[in-house]
Design an enzyme around this catalytic site. Structure first.
Site, PDB file in Angstrom:
ATOM      1  N   ARG A  89      -5.484  11.245  20.404  1.00  0.00           N
ATOM      2  CA  ARG A  89      -5.232  12.572  20.967  1.00  0.00           C
ATOM      3  C   ARG A  89      -6.487  13.434  20.926  1.00  0.00           C
ATOM      4  NH1 ARG A  89       0.733  12.202  19.519  1.00  0.00           N
ATOM      5  NH2 ARG A  89       1.788  13.930  20.542  1.00  0.00           N
ATOM      6  N   ARG A 123      17.102  15.670  24.790  1.00  0.00           N
ATOM      7  CA  ARG A 123      16.853  14.407  24.091  1.00  0.00           C
ATOM      8  C   ARG A 123      17.579  14.389  22.738  1.00  0.00           C
ATOM      9  NH1 ARG A 123      10.790  12.183  23.128  1.00  0.00           N
ATOM     10  NH2 ARG A 123      10.534  13.970  21.742  1.00  0.00           N
ATOM     11  N   ARG A 156      15.230  16.662  17.673  1.00  0.00           N
ATOM     12  CA  ARG A 156      14.000  16.926  16.928  1.00  0.00           C
ATOM     13  C   ARG A 156      13.736  18.424  16.858  1.00  0.00           C
ATOM     14  NH1 ARG A 156       9.296  13.046  19.149  1.00  0.00           N
ATOM     15  NH2 ARG A 156       8.170  14.992  18.902  1.00  0.00           N
ATOM     16  N   ARG A 167       3.480  22.114  23.232  1.00  0.00           N
ATOM     17  CA  ARG A 167       3.070  20.713  23.151  1.00  0.00           C
ATOM     18  C   ARG A 167       2.490  20.224  24.475  1.00  0.00           C
ATOM     19  NH1 ARG A 167       8.414  18.240  21.270  1.00  0.00           N
ATOM     20  NH2 ARG A 167       7.387  16.227  21.417  1.00  0.00           N
TER      21      ARG A 167
HETATM   22  P1  AMP Z   1       4.913  12.791  19.301  1.00  0.00           P
HETATM   23  O1  AMP Z   1       6.140  12.150  18.755  1.00  0.00           O
HETATM   24  O2  AMP Z   1       3.898  11.801  19.768  1.00  0.00           O
HETATM   25  O3  AMP Z   1       5.223  13.849  20.324  1.00  0.00           O
HETATM   26  O4  AMP Z   1       4.227  13.543  18.063  1.00  0.00           O
HETATM   27  C1  AMP Z   1       4.878  14.567  17.367  1.00  0.00           C
HETATM   28  C2  AMP Z   1       3.887  15.328  16.525  1.00  0.00           C
HETATM   29  O5  AMP Z   1       3.238  14.444  15.577  1.00  0.00           O
HETATM   30  C3  AMP Z   1       2.730  15.957  17.296  1.00  0.00           C
HETATM   31  O6  AMP Z   1       3.086  17.206  17.869  1.00  0.00           O
HETATM   32  C4  AMP Z   1       1.678  16.090  16.191  1.00  0.00           C
HETATM   33  O7  AMP Z   1       1.989  17.184  15.325  1.00  0.00           O
HETATM   34  C5  AMP Z   1       1.864  14.808  15.392  1.00  0.00           C
HETATM   35  N1  AMP Z   1       1.013  13.705  15.907  1.00  0.00           N
HETATM   36  C6  AMP Z   1       1.430  12.544  16.484  1.00  0.00           C
HETATM   37  N2  AMP Z   1       0.381  11.755  16.807  1.00  0.00           N
HETATM   38  C7  AMP Z   1      -0.737  12.423  16.436  1.00  0.00           C
HETATM   39  C8  AMP Z   1      -2.135  12.138  16.510  1.00  0.00           C
HETATM   40  N3  AMP Z   1      -2.626  11.007  17.076  1.00  0.00           N
HETATM   41  N4  AMP Z   1      -3.001  13.067  16.022  1.00  0.00           N
HETATM   42  C9  AMP Z   1      -2.553  14.197  15.457  1.00  0.00           C
HETATM   43  N5  AMP Z   1      -1.240  14.549  15.372  1.00  0.00           N
HETATM   44  C10 AMP Z   1      -0.328  13.668  15.842  1.00  0.00           C
END
Ligand code: AMP
Length: 218
Positions: A89, A123, A156, A167
């Site tokens: 990311r 979701r 969530r 996001r």
């Molecule tokens: P996601 O399920 O991929 O939408 O991730 C949910 C949350 O996890 C994100 O909003 C971040 O707070 C954290 N997160 C997930 N992957 C990463 C990453 N590669 N780097 C930093 N934070 C992450």
């Protein structure tokens, strides 16, 4: 053995498609968001720190994320490929990844914001087995119960319209240089567009699979 990275805004279907591609391609899925949710559940000092970032829709610091990634790679059986969902990311994360392994292709999901907001607000996820549902088009038989394991479904805490907008904003800003980075490095792309709210996941998965076949990666 194929190593893939999947890019798409939160709610673009990454998690759903990655788990289906896992079966079709015989690879492991490493989803950093899922891993962080597990860490948060443990209620340790690390879990509480990660929770602070996640609740605000902010990225967890790179130092923590890279450590988590390395631990996940160590668990992949030898000779097996992977799909990375939610990583990299940041440019630092992409560069760190290049030092650990090679990436064969980038799967890029292109989905308009309005679809993302509609989808994420409806979701639901199984607390027990992690299965993903959507009350609009991937409905569980009962709104609150998992079809597969009868676990309780939950929403969530970051799937609320306000946090979703934040996001998406974070994703757009972070993903552009990363996509550029992989294009400059001539990593092949499988680009898939979704323009309707209710496209069945199997249609999208088939499109991705065809793209990988054209690249001789499936
Ligand atoms: P996601 O399920 O991929 O939408 O991730 C949910 C949350 O996890 C994100 O909003 C971040 O707070 C954290 N997160 C997930 N992957 C990463 C990453 N590669 N780097 C930093 N934070 C992450």
């Amino acid at each position: 053995m194929v190593n893939l990275v999947i890019f798409g805004a939160p709610g673009s279907g990454k998690g759903t498609y990655a788990s289906r591609l896992k079966e079709k391609l015989g690879v492991e899925v490493i989803a950093t968001g899922d891993i962080f949710r597990e860490i948060v559940k443990e209620d340790t000092p690390l879990g509480r720190k990660v929770k602070e970032y996640m609740e605000k829709g902010l990225l967890v610091p790179d130092t923590i994320t890279l450590e988590v990634l390395k631990q996940s790679f160590a668990k992949i059986p030898k000779g097996k490929g992977f799909i990375l969902d939610g990583y990299p990311r940041t440019m630092e994360q992409a560069k760190a990844l290049d030092e650990i392994t090679r990436i064969d292709a980038v799967i890029h999901l292109i989905v308009p914001d309005w679809i993302i907001i509609e989808r994420l607000s409806s979701r639901r996820i199984c607390k027990n087995c992690g299965a993903i549902y959507n009350l609009l088009y991937l409905k569980p038989k009962n709104d609150m119960i998992c079809d597969k394991c009868s676990g309780k479904l939950y929403q969530r805490s970051d799937d609320t319209p306000e946090v979703i907008k934040k996001r998406i904003e974070v994703y757009e800003k972070q993903s552009q240089p990363l996509l550029q980075y992989y294009k400059e490095r001539k990593v092949p792309f499988v680009e898939v567009k979704c323009e309707k709210l209710d496209v069945p996941p199997e249609v999208m998965v088939e499109e991705i699979f065809d793209g990988l076949k054209k690249l001789k990666l499936a």
